[in-house]
Design a protein around this motif. Structure first.
Motif, PDB file in Angstrom:
ATOM      1  N   LEU A  77      36.541  47.805  42.449  1.00  0.00           N
ATOM      2  CA  LEU A  77      35.575  46.703  42.443  1.00  0.00           C
ATOM      3  C   LEU A  77      34.957  46.592  41.064  1.00  0.00           C
ATOM      4  CD1 LEU A  77      33.746  47.796  45.705  1.00  0.00           C
ATOM      5  CD2 LEU A  77      35.288  45.842  45.530  1.00  0.00           C
ATOM      6  N   MET A  78      34.547  45.371  40.713  1.00  0.00           N
ATOM      7  CA  MET A  78      33.788  45.203  39.473  1.00  0.00           C
ATOM      8  C   MET A  78      32.490  44.483  39.798  1.00  0.00           C
ATOM      9  SD  MET A  78      36.598  44.479  36.533  1.00  0.00           S
ATOM     10  CE  MET A  78      35.323  44.553  35.290  1.00  0.00           C
ATOM     11  N   PRO A  79      31.378  44.906  39.191  1.00  0.00           N
ATOM     12  CA  PRO A  79      30.092  44.271  39.494  1.00  0.00           C
ATOM     13  C   PRO A  79      30.102  42.756  39.231  1.00  0.00           C
ATOM     14  CG  PRO A  79      29.749  46.327  38.340  1.00  0.00           C
ATOM     15  CD  PRO A  79      31.229  46.077  38.306  1.00  0.00           C
ATOM     16  N   ASP A  80      30.863  42.315  38.224  1.00  0.00           N
ATOM     17  CA  ASP A  80      30.978  40.880  37.979  1.00  0.00           C
ATOM     18  C   ASP A  80      32.392  40.614  37.469  1.00  0.00           C
ATOM     19  OD1 ASP A  80      30.895  38.240  36.977  1.00  0.00           O
ATOM     20  OD2 ASP A  80      28.721  38.387  36.722  1.00  0.00           O
ATOM     21  N   LEU A  81      33.185  39.914  38.263  1.00  0.00           N
ATOM     22  CA  LEU A  81      34.597  39.701  37.896  1.00  0.00           C
ATOM     23  C   LEU A  81      34.768  38.788  36.680  1.00  0.00           C
ATOM     24  CD1 LEU A  81      36.277  39.347  41.416  1.00  0.00           C
ATOM     25  CD2 LEU A  81      36.601  41.218  39.793  1.00  0.00           C
ATOM     26  N   ARG A  82      33.687  38.144  36.267  1.00  0.00           N
ATOM     27  CA  ARG A  82      33.806  37.280  35.073  1.00  0.00           C
ATOM     28  C   ARG A  82      33.815  38.088  33.783  1.00  0.00           C
ATOM     29  NH1 ARG A  82      28.645  33.732  35.831  1.00  0.00           N
ATOM     30  NH2 ARG A  82      27.976  35.875  36.232  1.00  0.00           N
ATOM     31  N   ALA A  83      33.448  39.373  33.841  1.00  0.00           N
ATOM     32  CA  ALA A  83      33.381  40.188  32.619  1.00  0.00           C
ATOM     33  C   ALA A  83      34.784  40.345  32.040  1.00  0.00           C
ATOM     34  CB  ALA A  83      32.771  41.555  32.929  1.00  0.00           C
ATOM     35  N   SER A 272      24.975  44.875  44.688  1.00  0.00           N
ATOM     36  CA  SER A 272      25.530  43.835  45.543  1.00  0.00           C
ATOM     37  C   SER A 272      27.035  44.025  45.768  1.00  0.00           C
ATOM     38  CB  SER A 272      25.134  42.456  45.014  1.00  0.00           C
ATOM     39  OG  SER A 272      26.235  41.720  44.631  1.00  0.00           O
ATOM     40  N   VAL A 273      27.763  44.512  44.777  1.00  0.00           N
ATOM     41  CA  VAL A 273      29.203  44.711  44.999  1.00  0.00           C
ATOM     42  C   VAL A 273      29.442  45.915  45.921  1.00  0.00           C
ATOM     43  CG1 VAL A 273      29.896  46.188  43.031  1.00  0.00           C
ATOM     44  CG2 VAL A 273      31.446  44.458  43.886  1.00  0.00           C
ATOM     45  N   LEU A 274      28.564  46.909  45.845  1.00  0.00           N
ATOM     46  CA  LEU A 274      28.687  48.049  46.762  1.00  0.00           C
ATOM     47  C   LEU A 274      28.397  47.611  48.202  1.00  0.00           C
ATOM     48  CD1 LEU A 274      27.018  51.075  44.915  1.00  0.00           C
ATOM     49  CD2 LEU A 274      29.288  51.066  45.958  1.00  0.00           C
ATOM     50  N   GLU A 275      27.455  46.704  48.346  1.00  0.00           N
ATOM     51  CA  GLU A 275      27.105  46.211  49.691  1.00  0.00           C
ATOM     52  C   GLU A 275      28.211  45.339  50.271  1.00  0.00           C
ATOM     53  OE1 GLU A 275      22.221  45.887  49.374  1.00  0.00           O
ATOM     54  OE2 GLU A 275      23.461  44.162  48.852  1.00  0.00           O
ATOM     55  N   LYS A 276      28.639  44.361  49.449  1.00  0.00           N
ATOM     56  CA  LYS A 276      29.552  43.334  49.983  1.00  0.00           C
ATOM     57  C   LYS A 276      31.036  43.653  49.790  1.00  0.00           C
ATOM     58  CE  LYS A 276      26.213  39.696  48.939  1.00  0.00           C
ATOM     59  NZ  LYS A 276      25.848  38.905  47.770  1.00  0.00           N
ATOM     60  N   GLU A 277      31.347  44.520  48.845  1.00  0.00           N
ATOM     61  CA  GLU A 277      32.751  44.858  48.506  1.00  0.00           C
ATOM     62  C   GLU A 277      33.597  43.595  48.296  1.00  0.00           C
ATOM     63  OE1 GLU A 277      34.515  47.769  51.153  1.00  0.00           O
ATOM     64  OE2 GLU A 277      32.546  48.614  51.577  1.00  0.00           O
ATOM     65  N   ASP A 278      33.012  42.605  47.693  1.00  0.00           N
ATOM     66  CA  ASP A 278      33.670  41.297  47.604  1.00  0.00           C
ATOM     67  C   ASP A 278      34.257  40.982  46.228  1.00  0.00           C
ATOM     68  OD1 ASP A 278      31.219  41.241  46.378  1.00  0.00           O
ATOM     69  OD2 ASP A 278      30.669  39.249  47.099  1.00  0.00           O
ATOM     70  N   ARG A 279      34.046  41.860  45.258  1.00  0.00           N
ATOM     71  CA  ARG A 279      34.581  41.556  43.923  1.00  0.00           C
ATOM     72  C   ARG A 279      35.681  42.549  43.589  1.00  0.00           C
ATOM     73  NH1 ARG A 279      28.541  41.300  42.665  1.00  0.00           N
ATOM     74  NH2 ARG A 279      28.553  40.978  44.916  1.00  0.00           N
ATOM     75  N   GLU A 280      36.747  42.424  44.343  1.00  0.00           N
ATOM     76  CA  GLU A 280      37.836  43.387  44.208  1.00  0.00           C
ATOM     77  C   GLU A 280      38.823  42.945  43.126  1.00  0.00           C
ATOM     78  OE1 GLU A 280      39.591  44.422  47.980  1.00  0.00           O
ATOM     79  OE2 GLU A 280      40.968  45.821  47.011  1.00  0.00           O
ATOM     80  N   VAL A 281      39.366  43.934  42.425  1.00  0.00           N
ATOM     81  CA  VAL A 281      40.363  43.652  41.389  1.00  0.00           C
ATOM     82  C   VAL A 281      41.744  43.674  42.038  1.00  0.00           C
ATOM     83  CG1 VAL A 281      41.376  44.505  39.218  1.00  0.00           C
ATOM     84  CG2 VAL A 281      38.913  44.760  39.638  1.00  0.00           C
ATOM     85  N   PHE A 282      42.484  42.596  41.867  1.00  0.00           N
ATOM     86  CA  PHE A 282      43.860  42.545  42.376  1.00  0.00           C
ATOM     87  C   PHE A 282      44.814  42.357  41.210  1.00  0.00           C
ATOM     88  CE2 PHE A 282      41.456  41.002  46.102  1.00  0.00           C
ATOM     89  CZ  PHE A 282      41.922  41.898  47.048  1.00  0.00           C
ATOM     90  N   VAL A 283      45.901  43.097  41.223  1.00  0.00           N
ATOM     91  CA  VAL A 283      46.932  42.894  40.199  1.00  0.00           C
ATOM     92  C   VAL A 283      48.239  42.661  40.960  1.00  0.00           C
ATOM     93  CG1 VAL A 283      48.097  43.881  38.170  1.00  0.00           C
ATOM     94  CG2 VAL A 283      45.722  44.500  38.650  1.00  0.00           C
ATOM     95  N   ASP A 284      48.942  41.622  40.602  1.00  0.00           N
ATOM     96  CA  ASP A 284      50.223  41.314  41.232  1.00  0.00           C
ATOM     97  C   ASP A 284      51.115  42.565  41.222  1.00  0.00           C
ATOM     98  OD1 ASP A 284      52.453  39.163  41.826  1.00  0.00           O
ATOM     99  OD2 ASP A 284      53.224  40.490  40.242  1.00  0.00           O
TER     100      ASP A 284
END
Ligand code: CIZ
Ligand code: SF4
Length: 303
Positions: A77-83, A272-284
């Protein structure tokens, strides 16, 4: 307020068997709650051997991607996927194929600050702390160094026996620090040595007393008998420098070099990312399999 956030982060981290990794350029508050703080080489090694179910990576996207590639079964997970890191994209399309056609005996050496797609086309990855060692160890005479021209030029100056072809990318933070900004600090603090990161321009490296990666600059300060230093890199390193050396003084070019992407790793975003687990890193999957090779080779050769 912040103490409350930190307590919540610690509780959740334990509950979810998560590990928090923070780069030296992340904000001080992220480094404070992290289990491991370091440069990308160190953090890649930690990510590889971690027993946690979940990795929260406080860095920029190429670091999260590398952690995922090395740990395909873990949730990263990353705290902000825009970084993101602007330099990570700075190789012109078709350039690598062009170089491979031009030179028979060529190794494409890819600074870890690069997209997974670029890693896929490379023979080995490097970081600023192991680039010289790895380039020296390669059997090839010709090296195409991507994406950073400044680290590439620095490596070339240290490994003259190789023909190093430089790609024209750069870090928009380090490469815009000027000679005047550095000299201004030297004038104000004549006894302080200049410690500089190799992503800076060569004319600045020439003025310096020591050139090194974040980890190397931090080690240099710790073992130096001096008590003041001019630090020419992103100002996130200040947290570690001050923590390790509370009696020493650190001066930075004015304005202080600051990577806005790194600073997206706030306590609020970590919680917030620990709570929601919604900013996951995916690599093809196909990309990940290909990009794993140069990363793993770096871990091998950099040992
Ligand atoms: O390799 C790294 O972590 C970066 C981006 C800089 C450094 O010198 O540590
Ligand atoms: Fe990329 Fe430069 Fe930011 Fe490092 S400081 S992440 S090289 S833009």
């Amino acid at each position: 307020m912040k103490t409350h956030l930190k307590e919540q982060i610690f509780t959740l981290k334990k509950e979810k068997n998560a590990v928090i990794l923070a780069h030296y350029y992340a904000p001080a508050e992220a480094q404070e709650v992290a289990d491991y703080v370091g440069d990308s080489f160190y953090l890649a090694k930690i990510a590889k051997k971690s027993a946690a179910d979940m990795i929260v990576f406080c860095g920029v996207s190429f670091m999260g991607e590398s952690a995922k590639i090395l740990n395909p079964d873990k949730k990263v997970l990353m705290p902000d996927l825009r970084a993101d890191c602007a330099m990570a994209h700075m190789v012109a399309k078709g350039k690598i194929e062009e170089m491979r056609k031009k030179y028979e005996d060529l190794a494409v050496v890819c600074y870890i600050n690069s997209t997974a797609e670029l890693k896929c086309q490379s023979d080995v990855c490097v970081t600023s702390s192991n680039a010289i060692k790895i380039v020296k160890a390669l059997p090839n005479k010709n090296i195409f160094f991507i994406p950073d021209r400044n680290l590439g030029r620095y490596v070339a100056s240290q490994v003259p026996e190789k023909n190093i072809i430089i790609n024209d990318g750069c870090c928009p933070i380090h490469a815009t620090i000027t000679k005047e900004q550095l000299l201004e600090q030297k004038e104000q603090h004549p006894n302080a040595p200049i410690l500089i990161h190799p992503e800076c321009e060569p004319e600045l490296l020439e003025l310096s007393d020591f050139i090194g990666s974040t980890a190397e600059l931090i080690d240099y300060v710790a073992s130096s008998p001096l008590d003041e230093f001019i630090i020419c890199t992103e100002d996130g390193v200040d947290y570690q420098l001050v923590t390790d050396n509370p009696c020493k003084k650190f001066f930075y070019p004015n304005p202080r070099p600051c990577c806005a992407d790194m600073k997206l790793n706030t306590l609020e975003n970590i919680l917030s990312v620990l709570e929601k687990e919604d900013r996951e890193v995916f690599v093809d999957e196909t990309v990940a399999k290909k990009a794993w090779k140069p990363l793993d080779r770096m871990l091998e050769l950099g040992r």
